[in-house]
Design a protein around this motif. Structure first.
Motif, PDB file in Angstrom:
ATOM      1  N   GLU A 165     -50.476 -66.266 -54.401  1.00 62.37           N
ATOM      2  CA  GLU A 165     -51.528 -66.947 -55.154  1.00 62.37           C
ATOM      3  C   GLU A 165     -50.985 -68.096 -56.010  1.00 62.37           C
ATOM      4  O   GLU A 165     -51.746 -68.945 -56.470  1.00 62.37           O
ATOM      5  CB  GLU A 165     -52.294 -65.954 -56.037  1.00 62.37           C
ATOM      6  CG  GLU A 165     -51.447 -65.190 -57.044  1.00 62.37           C
ATOM      7  CD  GLU A 165     -50.883 -63.881 -56.469  1.00 62.37           C
ATOM      8  OE1 GLU A 165     -50.526 -63.006 -57.275  1.00 62.37           O
ATOM      9  OE2 GLU A 165     -50.822 -63.765 -55.227  1.00 62.37           O
ATOM     10  N   VAL A 222     -49.232 -70.828 -52.515  1.00 63.71           N
ATOM     11  CA  VAL A 222     -49.944 -71.234 -51.294  1.00 63.71           C
ATOM     12  C   VAL A 222     -51.317 -71.746 -51.696  1.00 63.71           C
ATOM     13  O   VAL A 222     -52.000 -71.112 -52.529  1.00 63.71           O
ATOM     14  CB  VAL A 222     -50.074 -70.047 -50.316  1.00 63.71           C
ATOM     15  CG1 VAL A 222     -50.862 -70.454 -49.074  1.00 63.71           C
ATOM     16  CG2 VAL A 222     -48.692 -69.523 -49.923  1.00 63.71           C
ATOM     17  N   PRO A 223     -51.744 -72.878 -51.146  1.00 62.38           N
ATOM     18  CA  PRO A 223     -53.093 -73.384 -51.468  1.00 62.38           C
ATOM     19  C   PRO A 223     -54.144 -72.318 -51.180  1.00 62.38           C
ATOM     20  O   PRO A 223     -54.012 -71.525 -50.242  1.00 62.38           O
ATOM     21  CB  PRO A 223     -53.243 -74.586 -50.537  1.00 62.38           C
ATOM     22  CG  PRO A 223     -51.847 -75.014 -50.242  1.00 62.38           C
ATOM     23  CD  PRO A 223     -51.030 -73.771 -50.217  1.00 62.38           C
ATOM     24  N   GLU A 239     -57.018 -72.387 -49.850  1.00 63.99           N
ATOM     25  CA  GLU A 239     -57.673 -72.376 -48.543  1.00 63.99           C
ATOM     26  C   GLU A 239     -56.778 -71.803 -47.449  1.00 63.99           C
ATOM     27  O   GLU A 239     -57.264 -71.451 -46.375  1.00 63.99           O
ATOM     28  CB  GLU A 239     -58.110 -73.800 -48.168  1.00 63.99           C
ATOM     29  CG  GLU A 239     -56.969 -74.808 -48.014  1.00 63.99           C
ATOM     30  CD  GLU A 239     -56.586 -75.453 -49.321  1.00 63.99           C
ATOM     31  OE1 GLU A 239     -55.872 -76.469 -49.299  1.00 63.99           O
ATOM     32  OE2 GLU A 239     -57.025 -74.941 -50.375  1.00 63.99           O
ATOM     33  N   ALA A 240     -55.468 -71.665 -47.690  1.00 69.84           N
ATOM     34  CA  ALA A 240     -54.556 -71.158 -46.664  1.00 69.84           C
ATOM     35  C   ALA A 240     -54.108 -69.730 -46.917  1.00 69.84           C
ATOM     36  O   ALA A 240     -53.487 -69.107 -46.046  1.00 69.84           O
ATOM     37  CB  ALA A 240     -53.324 -72.059 -46.561  1.00 69.84           C
ATOM     38  N   ARG A 241     -54.455 -69.186 -48.068  1.00 67.03           N
ATOM     39  CA  ARG A 241     -53.932 -67.862 -48.425  1.00 67.03           C
ATOM     40  C   ARG A 241     -54.423 -66.764 -47.499  1.00 67.03           C
ATOM     41  O   ARG A 241     -53.642 -65.946 -47.005  1.00 67.03           O
ATOM     42  CB  ARG A 241     -54.336 -67.518 -49.863  1.00 67.03           C
ATOM     43  CG  ARG A 241     -53.637 -68.338 -50.921  1.00 67.03           C
ATOM     44  CD  ARG A 241     -54.194 -68.021 -52.288  1.00 67.03           C
ATOM     45  NE  ARG A 241     -53.816 -69.049 -53.249  1.00 67.03           N
ATOM     46  CZ  ARG A 241     -54.400 -69.185 -54.439  1.00 67.03           C
ATOM     47  NH1 ARG A 241     -55.387 -68.378 -54.789  1.00 67.03           N
ATOM     48  NH2 ARG A 241     -53.997 -70.149 -55.248  1.00 67.03           N
ATOM     49  N   GLU A 242     -55.718 -66.721 -47.273  1.00 67.91           N
ATOM     50  CA  GLU A 242     -56.267 -65.616 -46.473  1.00 67.91           C
ATOM     51  C   GLU A 242     -55.665 -65.609 -45.079  1.00 67.91           C
ATOM     52  O   GLU A 242     -55.279 -64.548 -44.558  1.00 67.91           O
ATOM     53  CB  GLU A 242     -57.787 -65.725 -46.401  1.00 67.91           C
ATOM     54  CG  GLU A 242     -58.442 -64.548 -45.691  1.00 67.91           C
ATOM     55  CD  GLU A 242     -59.963 -64.616 -45.738  1.00 67.91           C
ATOM     56  OE1 GLU A 242     -60.611 -63.806 -45.034  1.00 67.91           O
ATOM     57  OE2 GLU A 242     -60.496 -65.480 -46.468  1.00 67.91           O
ATOM     58  N   ALA A 243     -55.558 -66.778 -44.450  1.00 68.15           N
ATOM     59  CA  ALA A 243     -54.998 -66.849 -43.107  1.00 68.15           C
ATOM     60  C   ALA A 243     -53.536 -66.416 -43.096  1.00 68.15           C
ATOM     61  O   ALA A 243     -53.085 -65.684 -42.200  1.00 68.15           O
ATOM     62  CB  ALA A 243     -55.141 -68.255 -42.552  1.00 68.15           C
ATOM     63  N   MET A 244     -52.788 -66.876 -44.095  1.00 68.73           N
ATOM     64  CA  MET A 244     -51.364 -66.522 -44.128  1.00 68.73           C
ATOM     65  C   MET A 244     -51.163 -65.040 -44.365  1.00 68.73           C
ATOM     66  O   MET A 244     -50.333 -64.383 -43.729  1.00 68.73           O
ATOM     67  CB  MET A 244     -50.646 -67.332 -45.203  1.00 68.73           C
ATOM     68  CG  MET A 244     -49.157 -67.005 -45.319  1.00 68.73           C
ATOM     69  SD  MET A 244     -48.246 -68.240 -46.269  1.00 68.73           S
ATOM     70  CE  MET A 244     -48.242 -69.592 -45.073  1.00 68.73           C
ATOM     71  N   GLN A 245     -51.932 -64.457 -45.284  1.00 70.46           N
ATOM     72  CA  GLN A 245     -51.814 -63.034 -45.547  1.00 70.46           C
ATOM     73  C   GLN A 245     -52.246 -62.209 -44.331  1.00 70.46           C
ATOM     74  O   GLN A 245     -51.681 -61.149 -44.050  1.00 70.46           O
ATOM     75  CB  GLN A 245     -52.631 -62.660 -46.786  1.00 70.46           C
ATOM     76  CG  GLN A 245     -52.017 -63.189 -48.077  1.00 70.46           C
ATOM     77  CD  GLN A 245     -52.882 -62.928 -49.293  1.00 70.46           C
ATOM     78  OE1 GLN A 245     -54.113 -62.961 -49.193  1.00 70.46           O
ATOM     79  NE2 GLN A 245     -52.273 -62.697 -50.437  1.00 70.46           N
ATOM     80  N   ARG A 251     -51.866 -63.198 -41.191  1.00 66.27           N
ATOM     81  CA  ARG A 251     -50.763 -63.279 -40.235  1.00 66.27           C
ATOM     82  C   ARG A 251     -49.623 -62.351 -40.639  1.00 66.27           C
ATOM     83  O   ARG A 251     -48.992 -61.716 -39.796  1.00 66.27           O
ATOM     84  CB  ARG A 251     -50.253 -64.724 -40.156  1.00 66.27           C
ATOM     85  CG  ARG A 251     -51.210 -65.695 -39.479  1.00 66.27           C
ATOM     86  CD  ARG A 251     -50.638 -67.107 -39.521  1.00 66.27           C
ATOM     87  NE  ARG A 251     -49.331 -67.164 -38.848  1.00 66.27           N
ATOM     88  CZ  ARG A 251     -48.433 -68.126 -39.044  1.00 66.27           C
ATOM     89  NH1 ARG A 251     -48.700 -69.097 -39.904  1.00 66.27           N
ATOM     90  NH2 ARG A 251     -47.285 -68.120 -38.378  1.00 66.27           N
TER      91      ARG A 251
END
Length: 224
Positions: free
Chosen positions: A45, A48-49, A51-57, A59
């Protein structure tokens, strides 16, 4: 890079591990290094921006799920493989606790304990378990092996006490001879000497280091 490289390497399955237990060591090292580096990058948090956190988490979760499923199975099998080692260690404690143990039983038990400890260390190197599981299994195994060593120490102490009692018995016989003075009649001297000689002959053995000195003192007291 962590998600795309280290966590995407081929991971061994349970069957492969059964045939080659060391197959997990390098992948697990890679996993540990990845997790350490991930933590060093700081909280997601904060780094990472939004808007990209959910996707990265997501993955990360997918990558870890792919690893943890076979890893959990392998660790389950590895933990089960430790059970016979614990059972054998606990059986040794029971064997040593039975009355009338065979001569040499303690030496054999200590040899077997060392073999079990070596086997445990090798198993721990091949497949590290989750820390709570490892701790629980090790606590039980160590309690059994410690009990074997405790029985050895108790046997040593009992033997030392027994030998000390044997020495004290011979010391008492020497004291009887020393207690004869010029006021004793020849009959008293002969009777006491005969009794002490008989008791000395059948007295239990003493440690080799003390035996020669006691014999020397006995011969001198008898001659006197």
């Amino acid at each position: 890079p962590l998600l795309g490289a280290r966590l995407s390497v081929p991971w061994p399955d349970a069957e492969r591990t059964a045939a080659a237990p060391g197959a997990w060591r390098e992948p697990l090292r890679q996993l540990d290094r990845s997790q350490q580096t991930w933590r060093q990058l700081g909280p997601v948090e904060h780094t990472v921006p939004a808007e990209a956190r959910e996707a990265m988490q997501g993955r990360l979760r997918q990558a870890l799920d792919r690893i943890e499923q076979p890893l959990d199975e392998v660790r389950r099998l590895a933990a089960a493989a430790r059970e016979p080692l614990m059972g054998q260690a606990e059986a040794l404690v029971a064997e040593l606790g039975r009355p009338g143990a065979a001569p040499g039983a303690m030496s054999e038990a200590l040899r077997r304990v060392r073999d079990l400890q070596a086997a445990w260390q090798e198993a721990a190197r091949q497949i590290p378990l989750a820390r709570p599981v490892e701790t629980a299994l090790w606590t039980r195994f160590k309690a059994a092996t410690d009990a074997v060593y405790a029985k050895r120490e108790a046997a040593f102490a009992e033997r030392e006490a027994e030998l000390s009692a044997h020495i004290a018995e011979r010391e008492a016989l020497l004291a009887r001879l020393a207690g004869l003075d010029d006021n004793a009649t020849p009959a008293d001297m002969s009777r006491t000497l005969a009794e002490v000689e008989a008791a000395w002959r059948y007295a239990p053995d003493v440690p080799r280091g003390a035996s020669a000195a006691l014999e020397t003192r006995f011969r001198a007291a008898r001659a006197q």
